[in-house]
Design a protein around this motif. Structure first.
Motif, PDB file in Angstrom:
ATOM      1  N   TRP A 198       0.821  -1.208   0.000  1.00  0.00           N
ATOM      2  CA  TRP A 198       0.000   0.000   0.000  1.00  0.00           C
ATOM      3  C   TRP A 198       0.858   1.262   0.000  1.00  0.00           C
ATOM      4  O   TRP A 198       0.506   2.270  -0.622  1.00  0.00           O
ATOM      5  CB  TRP A 198      -0.969   0.011   1.189  1.00  0.00           C
ATOM      6  N   ILE A 250       1.958   1.775  -3.532  1.00  0.00           N
ATOM      7  CA  ILE A 250       0.841   2.279  -4.326  1.00  0.00           C
ATOM      8  C   ILE A 250       0.639   3.767  -4.055  1.00  0.00           C
ATOM      9  O   ILE A 250       0.450   4.570  -4.983  1.00  0.00           O
ATOM     10  CB  ILE A 250      -0.454   1.482  -4.027  1.00  0.00           C
ATOM     11  N   PHE A 251       0.702   4.160  -2.784  1.00  0.00           N
ATOM     12  CA  PHE A 251       0.543   5.566  -2.414  1.00  0.00           C
ATOM     13  C   PHE A 251       1.650   6.417  -3.032  1.00  0.00           C
ATOM     14  O   PHE A 251       1.377   7.471  -3.622  1.00  0.00           O
ATOM     15  CB  PHE A 251       0.547   5.710  -0.886  1.00  0.00           C
ATOM     16  N   GLY A 295       3.488   5.734  -5.663  1.00  0.00           N
ATOM     17  CA  GLY A 295       3.300   5.750  -7.113  1.00  0.00           C
ATOM     18  C   GLY A 295       2.226   6.743  -7.533  1.00  0.00           C
ATOM     19  O   GLY A 295       2.376   7.463  -8.526  1.00  0.00           O
ATOM     20  N   THR A 296       1.130   6.800  -6.773  1.00  0.00           N
ATOM     21  CA  THR A 296       0.057   7.749  -7.071  1.00  0.00           C
ATOM     22  C   THR A 296       0.535   9.187  -6.908  1.00  0.00           C
ATOM     23  O   THR A 296       0.272  10.047  -7.753  1.00  0.00           O
ATOM     24  CB  THR A 296      -1.158   7.486  -6.154  1.00  0.00           C
ATOM     25  N   VAL A 297       1.258   9.459  -5.820  1.00  0.00           N
ATOM     26  CA  VAL A 297       1.784  10.802  -5.584  1.00  0.00           C
ATOM     27  C   VAL A 297       2.752  11.196  -6.699  1.00  0.00           C
ATOM     28  O   VAL A 297       2.716  12.319  -7.215  1.00  0.00           O
ATOM     29  CB  VAL A 297       2.463  10.891  -4.194  1.00  0.00           C
ATOM     30  N   ALA A 316       2.794  10.031  -9.812  1.00  0.00           N
ATOM     31  CA  ALA A 316       2.044  10.241 -11.057  1.00  0.00           C
ATOM     32  C   ALA A 316       1.353  11.598 -11.051  1.00  0.00           C
ATOM     33  O   ALA A 316       1.346  12.306 -12.064  1.00  0.00           O
ATOM     34  CB  ALA A 316       1.022   9.124 -11.253  1.00  0.00           C
ATOM     35  N   ILE A 317       0.784  11.985  -9.917  1.00  0.00           N
ATOM     36  CA  ILE A 317       0.121  13.291  -9.826  1.00  0.00           C
ATOM     37  C   ILE A 317       1.148  14.403  -9.985  1.00  0.00           C
ATOM     38  O   ILE A 317       0.927  15.376 -10.704  1.00  0.00           O
ATOM     39  CB  ILE A 317      -0.653  13.418  -8.496  1.00  0.00           C
ATOM     40  N   TRP A 321       2.296  14.635 -13.649  1.00  0.00           N
ATOM     41  CA  TRP A 321       1.241  14.567 -14.654  1.00  0.00           C
ATOM     42  C   TRP A 321       1.486  15.507 -15.829  1.00  0.00           C
ATOM     43  O   TRP A 321       1.290  15.130 -16.979  1.00  0.00           O
ATOM     44  CB  TRP A 321      -0.116  14.854 -14.038  1.00  0.00           C
TER      45      TRP A 321
END
Length: 193
Positions: free
Chosen positions: A41, A44-45, A47-49, A51-52, A55
């Protein structure tokens, strides 16, 4: 960051620490499995940060945007991943997406783009013909009141509306010749006036 943002960050950090402590206390027997799940997790967190945060760079790579340098009288169009150059022109107040086609003589609009630009395609007379990669198509000659890109505005621009199937409008040499310089270099098409 302001003191309020630091306070919010401290609160979220404390809340997260309490939740993590509670998960460990509740699941002492399967601690190894919980650590693996938390690591997954966490990745995943992160990776999301990432990507944002990246962007804009990702979007520029996937679909590069045109750059307008008004003070220099220059427009740069980056080469898209498919090898073509694309540009958005303002046609009679409607943003219209074109593929730059130096092999096309004129500016050719799809019927959909012509309608968006305020032309009534059902009233047009498709009297001329053009040879395209898809064969012979019927076209209607039109005059566009206003065509703009960046600081450049042209009035009474001759164009054609294609009655056949086209995925997007074509920007041909009749419009490109309005620029003093047209250069392809370093993966960019440069237009200058």
């Amino acid at each position: 960051m302001s003191s309020m943002e630091y306070g919010n960050l401290a609160y979220l950090g404390l809340l997260g620490a309490v939740l993590v402590f509670w998960v460990f206390v509740q699941n002492r027997e399967s601690l190894g499995k919980k650590l693996q799940q938390m690591a997954a997790w966490g990745l995943i967190f992160l990776g999301t940060v990432a990507a944002i945060g990246l962007w804009d760079d990702i979007r520029q790579t996937v679909r590069p945007q045109q750059s307008v340098f008004a003070e220099e009288g220059k427009i740069e169009l980056p080469r898209a991943p498919d090898g073509h150059y694309y540009v958005t022109l303002d046609i009679n107040g409607a943003p219209t997406f074109f593929v730059v086609d130096t092999g096309a003589t004129g500016m050719v609009l799809t019927e959909e783009d012509a309608e968006k630009a305020g032309l009534r395609t059902r009233d047009l007379s498709y009297l001329s013909e053009a040879m395209t990669a898809n064969g012979l198509v019927r076209t209607a000659s039109v005059t566009l009141d206003r065509v703009s890109i960046g600081p450049f505005t042209d009035r009474d621009v001759r164009a054609f509306v294609n009655s056949g199937e086209m995925q997007q409008s074509l920007l041909g040499m009749s419009y490109l010749q309005r620029f003093d310089r047209l250069e392809i270099s370093g993966g960019k098409l440069v237009l200058e006036r």
